[in-house]
Design a protein around this motif. Structure first.
Motif, PDB file in Angstrom:
ATOM      1  N   GLU A  30      50.627  20.483 -12.410  1.00 62.65           N
ATOM      2  CA  GLU A  30      50.720  20.823 -13.237  1.00 62.65           C
ATOM      3  C   GLU A  30      51.885  19.914 -13.706  1.00 62.65           C
TER       4      GLU A  30
ATOM      5  N   HIS B  15      43.067  23.740 -10.046  1.00 60.34           N
ATOM      6  CA  HIS B  15      43.857  24.421 -10.215  1.00 60.34           C
ATOM      7  C   HIS B  15      43.414  25.491 -11.252  1.00 60.34           C
TER       8      HIS B  15
ATOM      9  N   HIS C 122      46.187  27.219 -16.374  1.00 56.25           N
ATOM     10  CA  HIS C 122      47.334  27.999 -15.627  1.00 56.25           C
ATOM     11  C   HIS C 122      47.118  29.670 -16.287  1.00 56.25           C
TER      12      HIS C 122
END
Ligand SMILES: [Zn+2]
Length: 294
Positions: A14, A85, A89
């Motif tokens: 990220e 992931h 986020h």
């Protein structure tokens, strides 16, 4: 001499501005206008892993894969696992099951297109699967994931599921989905997440290496993680974030890379999907207790 326990090594891919610490001062709508650092940082990590002959898992945001498909392909081509992931986020407990399923599907599509590999592993942003949202494991199983590494079996101000097992477990009554919690250590009667993050970067190297040695001495593998922005002392500074967030985010960035080089040489490491396969065999031979019902 017995062969060493092979631990799971992972990188949560990220940008520096996508962390929970900056959520309140940087809106998602601003992301595309900020200085992108992920490409150079991940390339440095790939070089570090190649020099140590280590393979790992890169839990990558779909948002990053959409903008840097060649980087995701380079990760896969180097023999690492590309896993998910999530899209951008969003913490899982802020979504409902349908929104989570859509987030997973969007991220997987971008990751599989970029990597050319099937995605079978998932890590929740900020370990956001806990007692609030046990349904998340159902959604992962329905989407066909083999494993998740999304639970921190601790108490922390931002996350944690204190009642969860410390080591791999099957979170659902049926199905093969495996959960591999982040590694914990018991220090002065308190259980702490000792598998990376601030614990590794802020405290001396000896504390983390002690924690991993304790786990391995009991015959169990550690699950370790870090972020590309953690090796980047030249990233932009945000002085508008709360001091606690700034302390956690900016402390020891310059010493992180040499610390990691030491870590990858001092222990045996491998990909998380391979760890999950070994842990599934361990769970089947010595069933771990299910987490307490929520
Ligand atoms: Zn993350």
């Amino acid at each position: 001499m017995p062969s060493p326990v092979i631990n799971g090594l992972s990188v949560d891919v990220e940008e520096w501005f996508q962390v929970g610490a900056f959520e309140k001062v940087i809106a998602r709508a601003q992301w595309d206008g900020l200085d992108s650092r992920v490409e150079r940082n991940v390339r440095a990590i790939l070089a570090m892993f190649a020099a140590a002959d280590v393979k790992a898992t890169f839990f990558t945001l779909g948002w990053v894969a959409q903008r840097h498909p060649a980087l995701v392909r380079a990760i896969a081509d180097a023999g690492h696992e590309v896993a998910s992931h999530g899209w951008d986020h969003q913490r899982v407990f802020t979504m409902d099951p349908a929104a989570f399923a859509a987030d997973l599907a969007r991220a997987r599509d971008a990751l599989e297109q970029a990597s050319g590999q099937a995605v079978t592993g998932y890590r929740a942003p900020s370990f956001s699967i806990d007692a609030r949202n046990p349904w998340a494991h159902d959604v992962l199983a329905q989407a066909g994931y083999a494993y998740s590494s999304s639970v921190a079996p601790i108490v922390h101000d931002h996350y944690g599921w204190r009642e969860a097992p410390r080591f791999a477990f099957r979170p659902l009554a049926t199905g093969a989905l495996l959960e591999i919690p982040v590694t914990t250590a018991e220090i002065a009667g308190r259980r702490m997440a000792a598998g990376g993050g601030g614990f590794f970067r802020l405290l001396p190297y000896g504390v983390s290496s002690w924690a991993i040695r304790q786990v391995n001495a009991a015959g169990r593998p550690a699950a370790f993680y870090f972020h590309p922005w953690e090796i980047d002392p030249d990233q932009p500074r945000r002085n508008d974030a709360p001091w606690r967030s700034r302390f956690r985010h900016y402390t020891n960035l310059a010493v992180m890379a040499p610390k990691l080089e030491r870590l990858v040489r001092d222990f045996a490491w491998g990909r998380m999907d391979e760890l999950a396969a070994r842990e599934a065999a361990w769970v089947d031979s010595a069933p771990a207790p299910l987490p307490a019902a929520a």
